[in-house]
Design an enzyme around this catalytic site. Structure first.
Site, PDB file in Angstrom:
ATOM      1  N   GLN A   1      38.879  48.451 109.275  1.00 52.21           N
ATOM      2  CA  GLN A   1      37.646  49.203 109.056  1.00 52.21           C
ATOM      3  C   GLN A   1      36.447  48.332 108.710  1.00 52.21           C
ATOM      4  O   GLN A   1      35.306  48.788 108.807  1.00 52.21           O
ATOM      5  CB  GLN A   1      37.881  50.248 107.964  1.00 52.21           C
ATOM      6  CG  GLN A   1      38.913  51.290 108.388  1.00 52.21           C
ATOM      7  CD  GLN A   1      39.221  52.295 107.300  1.00 52.21           C
ATOM      8  OE1 GLN A   1      40.173  52.120 106.553  1.00 52.21           O
ATOM      9  NE2 GLN A   1      38.423  53.337 107.192  1.00 52.21           N
TER      10      GLN A   1
ATOM     11  N   HIS B   1      47.692  48.777 106.642  1.00 52.76           N
ATOM     12  CA  HIS B   1      46.759  49.895 106.478  1.00 52.76           C
ATOM     13  C   HIS B   1      46.491  50.493 107.870  1.00 52.76           C
ATOM     14  O   HIS B   1      45.469  50.220 108.499  1.00 52.76           O
ATOM     15  CB  HIS B   1      45.468  49.435 105.803  1.00 52.76           C
ATOM     16  CG  HIS B   1      44.621  50.564 105.287  1.00 52.76           C
ATOM     17  ND1 HIS B   1      44.209  50.653 103.964  1.00 52.76           N
ATOM     18  CD2 HIS B   1      44.111  51.662 105.900  1.00 52.76           C
ATOM     19  CE1 HIS B   1      43.479  51.754 103.800  1.00 52.76           C
ATOM     20  NE2 HIS B   1      43.393  52.386 104.969  1.00 52.76           N
TER      21      HIS B   1
ATOM     22  N   GLU C   1      49.218  55.040 102.585  1.00 52.48           N
ATOM     23  CA  GLU C   1      49.340  56.447 102.999  1.00 52.48           C
ATOM     24  C   GLU C   1      50.300  56.673 104.164  1.00 52.48           C
ATOM     25  O   GLU C   1      49.914  57.214 105.213  1.00 52.48           O
ATOM     26  CB  GLU C   1      47.969  57.006 103.387  1.00 52.48           C
ATOM     27  CG  GLU C   1      46.967  56.981 102.256  1.00 52.48           C
ATOM     28  CD  GLU C   1      45.647  57.660 102.616  1.00 52.48           C
ATOM     29  OE1 GLU C   1      45.372  57.862 103.803  1.00 52.48           O
ATOM     30  OE2 GLU C   1      44.899  58.004 101.681  1.00 52.48           O
TER      31      GLU C   1
HETATM   32  C1  BGC Z   1      42.364  55.998 104.245  1.00 53.71           C
HETATM   33  C2  BGC Z   1      41.109  55.241 104.622  1.00 53.71           C
HETATM   34  C3  BGC Z   1      40.027  56.224 105.031  1.00 53.71           C
HETATM   35  C4  BGC Z   1      39.728  57.112 103.846  1.00 53.71           C
HETATM   36  C5  BGC Z   1      38.586  58.093 104.035  1.00 53.71           C
HETATM   37  C6  BGC Z   1      42.121  57.258 103.476  1.00 53.71           C
HETATM   38  O1  BGC Z   1      42.922  58.249 103.996  1.00 53.71           O
HETATM   39  O2  BGC Z   1      43.257  55.137 103.566  1.00 53.71           O
HETATM   40  O3  BGC Z   1      41.435  54.335 105.639  1.00 53.71           O
HETATM   41  O4  BGC Z   1      38.887  55.601 105.493  1.00 53.71           O
HETATM   42  O5  BGC Z   1      40.882  57.840 103.520  1.00 53.71           O
HETATM   43  O6  BGC Z   1      38.880  59.074 104.973  1.00 53.71           O
END
Ligand code: BGC
Length: 453
Positions: A61, A155, A200
């Site tokens: 990101q 990630h 996650e």
């Molecule tokens: C993720 C990030 C994402 C953020 C905002 C999380 O679920 O780890 O990669 O940008 O939420 O949506």
């Protein structure tokens, strides 16, 4: 040869900078080796000494040009599910020193980032020492500035060769992942302050749940997209975690987590290792049974895995109201974020309590934030979320840190650059950083260790 180069980096980059630098960096390492310390809320409401205050990022990101990753392929084919391609992202790959220094100057004492598997292992079994050294320099920069580095080993993105094997839907990926973790931890472990195996891993199951209740599934043509991706790299198949089969991935990732954890802990370094989960504040509307079922499906197996790790990373953005037929839409008239879900900072207190109660291990808030163009709403969100963290601490819940998502306005996956989660804005043409008032507010709270800062 590799070992010698690593030693050189250790001497030149870490020891010469970090050991000669502030005592606080060293204290950070010592505390990390001890696995973190449990602190108490001060009588005057101050956060515990040693509490980690940071911002979080993820390689794909922010780094830019993650060209060997599965996501990059998916961003550049037709049809695509991505609103735009990540491109240069925030050019964090080259600008990490400035961003680390900026975090420290705000008053933060920790920094969360991920290392990119697609860079480190571009072909099966081929490890790039140069890329590992890059992450060593990033770790050293954190120590130099007194930030405890919190490293995520994965990630969401995989090397494209992993995608071509079927990604997390193929059990062999667990072998590859454990080997990558061992290799990376060996090269970097002496500088790591805390680590998560996965970010996650419950996301696809969560999305399946949410999408099942929408009139139109936003990933309806995922199969066509994955077929096009396979064709474009001359593979027979292609799999992407976020669009994939959540339950199949979970069955591969759960054992992979435990193997990766053991591999990371094989050293060097001694630091807490856990897993982070996407958890919403699930509120029962009426009978709690459907809510409890949902919780079991989305979080149950991972809470159990986190309970056998050093900590759980809680990542919370909003609440979900669950009725007898599933999730209910946002309440009419309520404030929504740019992501379309409710502005609900109070969710964090509830998810910390739930995760701590279910796992009995320490909690780090590894992500919490809001997508908005109105930074005054981010300030309000931070203050209200942290008030909830403080209540947890007052009740003796073992919370050890708070990482805000995100340091920078970055690439929000299939939504592209439109949602603004950053404490710091990024000019998309020049990469110039502009600190927002919310960054200063979080930094002031961190520096003072109190909300009244
Ligand atoms: C993720 C990030 C994402 C953020 C905002 C999380 O679920 O780890 O990669 O940008 O939420 O949506």
């Amino acid at each position: 040869m590799a070992a010698r180069r690593r030693d050189e980096i250790t001497r030149r980059t870490f020891l010469s900078t970090s050991l000669a630098a502030t005592g606080s960096a060293l204290t950070g390492v010592r505390e990390a080796r001890a696995g973190g310390r449990r602190g108490r809320l001060a009588a005057d409401g101050g956060f515990p000494k040693g509490f980690l205050w940071g911002a979080a990022t993820a390689a794909h990101q922010v780094e830019g040009n993650n060209v060997n990753s599965d996501a990059w392929v998916l961003e550049h084919i037709k049809p695509t599910l991505f609103a735009e391609a990540s491109g240069d992202a925030c050019d964090f790959y080259h600008r990490y020193r400035d961003d680390v220094a900026l975090s420290a100057s705000l008053g933060l004492n920790a920094f969360r980032f991920s290392i990119e598997w697609a860079r480190i292992e571009p072909e099966p079994g081929v490890y790039s020492i140069a890329e590992l050294d890059h992450y060593r320099r990033l770790l050293a920069a954190c120590h130099e500035k007194g930030l405890r580095p919190f490293v995520t080993f994965w990630h969401f993105t995989c090397p494209r060769w992993v995608a071509a094997l079927g990604g997390w839907e193929n059990a062999v990926t667990a072998d590859h992942f454990a080997r990558y973790c061992e290799r990376a931890a060996k090269h970097l472990g002496d500088l790591i302050g805390a680590a998560a195996t996965f970010n996650e891993p419950n996301v696809p199951v969560l999305l399946e749940w949410v999408f099942a209740r929408l009139p139109q599934n936003p990933f309806a043509n995922a199969d066509a997209v994955l077929k096009a991706a396979a064709r474009s790299i001359g593979a027979e198949r292609f799999s992407f975690f976020v669009f994939g089969n959540g339950e199949a991935a979970r069955d591969v990732m759960l054992p992979a987590h435990h193997r990766a954890l053991a591999a990371i802990k094989s050293g060097p370094g001694k630091y807490p290792v856990g897993v982070t989960l996407a958890i919403a504040d699930e509120q029962a509307v009426g009978d709690p049974a459907p809510r409890d079922l949902k919780r079991q499906k989305l979080y149950g197996p991972w809470l159990e895995a986190a309970g056998r790790s050093d900590f759980i990373g809680v990542q919370t953005y909003t609440r979900a109201r669950v009725g007898k037929d599933g999730d209910l839409p946002p309440e009419p008239g309520g404030e929504l974020t740019q992501m379309g879900y409710e502005f609900w900072p109070e969710a964090l207190e509830q998810t910390i309590r739930y995760a701590a109660e279910r796992t009995k291990v320490p909690v780090y808030v590894t992500e919490n934030g809001v997508a908005t163009d109105d930074d005054t709403r981010r300030v309000a969100y931070i203050e209200r979320a942290l008030a909830g963290v403080r209540k947890c601490l007052a009740d003796g819940v073992d919370v050890r840190g708070y990482f805000h998502w995100s340091l920078l306005d970055n690439f929000e996956w299939n939504f592209g650059y439109r949602p603004k989660f950053g404490l710091v804005a990024v000019n998309r043409g020049t990469f110039e950083r502009t600190v927002k008032p919310s960054a200063r507010r979080l930094g002031a709270i961190a520096r003072a260790g109190r909300l009244e800062a």
